[in-house]
Design a protein around this motif. Structure first.
Motif, mmCIF file in Angstrom:
data_model
loop_
_atom_site.group_PDB
_atom_site.id
_atom_site.type_symbol
_atom_site.label_atom_id
_atom_site.label_comp_id
_atom_site.label_asym_id
_atom_site.label_seq_id
_atom_site.Cartn_x
_atom_site.Cartn_y
_atom_site.Cartn_z
ATOM 1 N N GLY A 1 -1.349 2.276 -0.174
ATOM 2 C CA GLY A 1 -0.871 2.840 -1.412
ATOM 3 C C GLY A 1 -1.833 2.663 -2.558
ATOM 4 O O GLY A 1 -2.808 1.920 -2.472
ATOM 5 N N GLN A 2 -1.544 3.365 -3.631
ATOM 6 C CA GLN A 2 -2.241 3.198 -4.891
ATOM 7 C C GLN A 2 -1.303 3.649 -5.990
ATOM 8 O O GLN A 2 -0.393 4.455 -5.756
ATOM 9 N N LYS A 3 -1.516 3.153 -7.179
ATOM 10 C CA LYS A 3 -0.600 3.411 -8.274
ATOM 11 C C LYS A 3 -0.654 4.864 -8.714
ATOM 12 O O LYS A 3 -1.701 5.368 -9.093
ATOM 13 N N GLY A 4 0.486 5.556 -8.612
ATOM 14 C CA GLY A 4 0.631 6.874 -9.201
ATOM 15 C C GLY A 4 0.093 8.051 -8.424
ATOM 16 O O GLY A 4 0.370 9.196 -8.776
ATOM 17 N N TYR A 5 -0.680 7.782 -7.360
ATOM 18 C CA TYR A 5 -1.301 8.880 -6.629
ATOM 19 C C TYR A 5 -1.278 8.606 -5.127
ATOM 20 O O TYR A 5 -1.279 7.463 -4.677
ATOM 21 N N ASN A 6 -1.310 9.688 -4.369
ATOM 22 C CA ASN A 6 -1.537 9.613 -2.917
ATOM 23 C C ASN A 6 -0.578 8.629 -2.244
ATOM 24 O O ASN A 6 0.568 8.527 -2.622
ATOM 25 N N GLY A 7 -1.025 7.931 -1.229
ATOM 26 C CA GLY A 7 -0.204 6.937 -0.563
ATOM 27 C C GLY A 7 0.490 7.478 0.667
ATOM 28 O O GLY A 7 1.071 8.566 0.650
ATOM 29 N N VAL A 8 0.422 6.704 1.761
ATOM 30 C CA VAL A 8 1.068 7.070 3.016
ATOM 31 C C VAL A 8 1.792 5.847 3.573
ATOM 32 O O VAL A 8 1.350 4.711 3.384
ATOM 33 N N ALA A 9 2.908 6.106 4.262
ATOM 34 C CA ALA A 9 3.689 5.016 4.838
ATOM 35 C C ALA A 9 4.351 5.491 6.123
ATOM 36 O O ALA A 9 4.676 6.670 6.263
ATOM 37 N N ILE A 10 4.533 4.558 7.050
ATOM 38 C CA ILE A 10 5.292 4.808 8.268
ATOM 39 C C ILE A 10 6.434 3.809 8.301
ATOM 40 O O ILE A 10 6.212 2.594 8.327
ATOM 41 N N LEU A 11 7.660 4.318 8.261
ATOM 42 C CA LEU A 11 8.857 3.506 8.412
ATOM 43 C C LEU A 11 9.365 3.686 9.830
ATOM 44 O O LEU A 11 9.432 4.810 10.324
ATOM 45 N N SER A 12 9.730 2.594 10.476
ATOM 46 C CA SER A 12 10.094 2.702 11.891
ATOM 47 C C SER A 12 11.214 1.741 12.268
ATOM 48 O O SER A 12 11.242 0.592 11.835
ATOM 49 N N LYS A 13 12.132 2.264 13.090
ATOM 50 C CA LYS A 13 13.115 1.401 13.741
ATOM 51 C C LYS A 13 12.470 0.658 14.903
ATOM 52 O O LYS A 13 12.959 -0.399 15.316
ATOM 53 N N LEU A 14 11.407 1.234 15.437
ATOM 54 C CA LEU A 14 10.725 0.697 16.615
ATOM 55 C C LEU A 14 9.555 -0.174 16.186
ATOM 56 O O LEU A 14 8.893 0.118 15.183
ATOM 57 N N PRO A 15 9.270 -1.232 16.924
ATOM 58 C CA PRO A 15 8.082 -2.031 16.606
ATOM 59 C C PRO A 15 6.836 -1.159 16.590
ATOM 60 O O PRO A 15 6.658 -0.298 17.451
ATOM 61 N N ILE A 16 5.993 -1.352 15.593
ATOM 62 C CA ILE A 16 4.786 -0.547 15.452
ATOM 63 C C ILE A 16 3.662 -1.428 14.937
ATOM 64 O O ILE A 16 3.853 -2.245 14.021
ATOM 65 N N GLU A 17 2.500 -1.279 15.533
ATOM 66 C CA GLU A 17 1.332 -2.093 15.196
ATOM 67 C C GLU A 17 0.408 -1.312 14.263
ATOM 68 O O GLU A 17 0.089 -0.151 14.514
ATOM 69 N N ASP A 18 -0.016 -1.956 13.197
ATOM 70 C CA ASP A 18 -0.950 -1.337 12.258
ATOM 71 C C ASP A 18 -2.300 -1.155 12.950
ATOM 72 O O ASP A 18 -2.926 -2.119 13.384
ATOM 73 N N ARG A 19 -2.752 0.104 13.037
ATOM 74 C CA ARG A 19 -4.027 0.407 13.688
ATOM 75 C C ARG A 19 -5.088 0.850 12.685
ATOM 76 O O ARG A 19 -6.099 1.449 13.054
ATOM 77 N N GLY A 20 -4.860 0.547 11.419
ATOM 78 C CA GLY A 20 -5.894 0.768 10.426
ATOM 79 C C GLY A 20 -5.855 2.130 9.774
ATOM 80 O O GLY A 20 -4.909 2.907 9.942
ATOM 81 N N ASP A 21 -6.900 2.408 9.023
ATOM 82 C CA ASP A 21 -6.977 3.650 8.273
ATOM 83 C C ASP A 21 -8.431 4.071 8.159
ATOM 84 O O ASP A 21 -9.340 3.288 8.410
ATOM 85 N N LYS A 22 -8.643 5.319 7.768
ATOM 86 C CA LYS A 22 -9.988 5.857 7.555
ATOM 87 C C LYS A 22 -10.056 6.487 6.167
ATOM 88 O O LYS A 22 -9.138 7.185 5.745
ATOM 89 N N ASP A 23 -11.175 6.223 5.499
ATOM 90 C CA ASP A 23 -11.405 6.819 4.186
ATOM 91 C C ASP A 23 -12.258 8.067 4.367
ATOM 92 O O ASP A 23 -13.469 8.055 4.151
#
Length: 262
Positions: A61-83
């Motif tokens: 996330g960032q303040k006021g702009y953009n931002g992505v999220a994954i909400l899940s009932k299932l266990p999920i592992e953070d696999r990173g991000d790309k700029d």
């Protein structure tokens, strides 16, 4: 294992927390991917979502702009991000479910108003972002993966209310459509929504500028669900929840859903 996945540009997750909760209560997807959250990660109201069963969250996330999220009932592992394109924006995140499926959540730049990178820096950034995506998928051939998000391009003639009138409008110009096609081809991605609904006008976004968006129905399909060929046949039950665009104080996007039997 069968799971339902939804993607939705929420246009501020904090402002529209009640709408997210309403959607989760009504539809109950196993995974919800949000774009344009417009919030630092620590300000996302995850406690309320957890009360509804979405106890797992990964986000950028960032303040006021953009931002992505994954909400899940299932266990999920953070696999990173790309700029992508080196913009320094929170526009991509990846998570892996316990069944080995990787989910990529994207928010591609909108591209501004003029489809000319010489006079509009944002349009150039959009094209560069897509080129970086293409090159990444060529180098890192995705397998057992799903890509969702607001890709900010309506690629087909029946993905917009008027192909002829929108040919010079950002989101449906030939150069954008070509860039998206190259990105899709690089990862051999299958458009699950159009696999399930191959014919007919189909929209996921209606402008706030229209005083009566429903009657005017000048929509575009900007939000997408793709899958790699090894799991694309497992996708079904695609739908766009148009009625959600009619919620009180809504996002200008509607959620797109698909179910996968894996």
């Amino acid at each position: 294992m069968s799971f339902t996945l939804a993607t939705w540009n929420i246009n501020s997750v904090r402002l529209r927390e009640p709408l997210v909760c309403q959607f989760l209560e009504e539809e109950g997807p196993d995974v919800l991917c949000l774009q344009e959250c417009k919030s630092p990660v620590d300000k996302i109201p995850r406690e309320r979502f957890a009360e509804l069963g979405y106890t797992h969250m990964i986000a950028r996330g960032q303040k006021g702009y953009n931002g992505v999220a994954i909400l899940s009932k299932l266990p999920i592992e953070d696999r990173g991000d790309k700029d992508f394109a080196g913009l320094g924006h929170a526009r991509h995140i990846a998570g892996r479910l316990e069944n080995g499926v990787t989910i990529h959540n994207f928010y591609v730049p909108a591209g501004g108003d003029k489809p000319d990178r010489e006079v509009n820096e944002k349009f150039g950034q959009k094209l560069d972002y897509l080129t970086d995506m293409r090159d990444w998928f060529r180098d890192e051939t995705p397998e057992k993966a799903i890509l969702v998000g607001d890709l900010n391009i309506a690629p087909r003639e029946d993905d917009v209310w008027s192909h002829k009138q929108l040919l010079k409008v950002v989101s449906h110009t030939p150069i954008e459509v070509d860039h998206l096609a190259e990105t899709q081809e690089a990862g051999k991605w299958v458009d699950i929504t159009r696999q399930d609904i191959p014919e007919g006008l189909l929209y996921s976004w209606w402008s706030y500028r229209s005083p009566d968006w429903d009657a005017a129905d000048k929509g575009r399909r900007l939000d997408h669900v793709w899958a790699t060929p090894d799991i694309s046949n497992a996708g079904h039950s695609s739908r766009i929840l148009r009625h959600v665009r009619g919620y009180e104080k809504p996002s200008d996007h509607a959620p797109v859903l698909a179910t996968f039997d894996l």
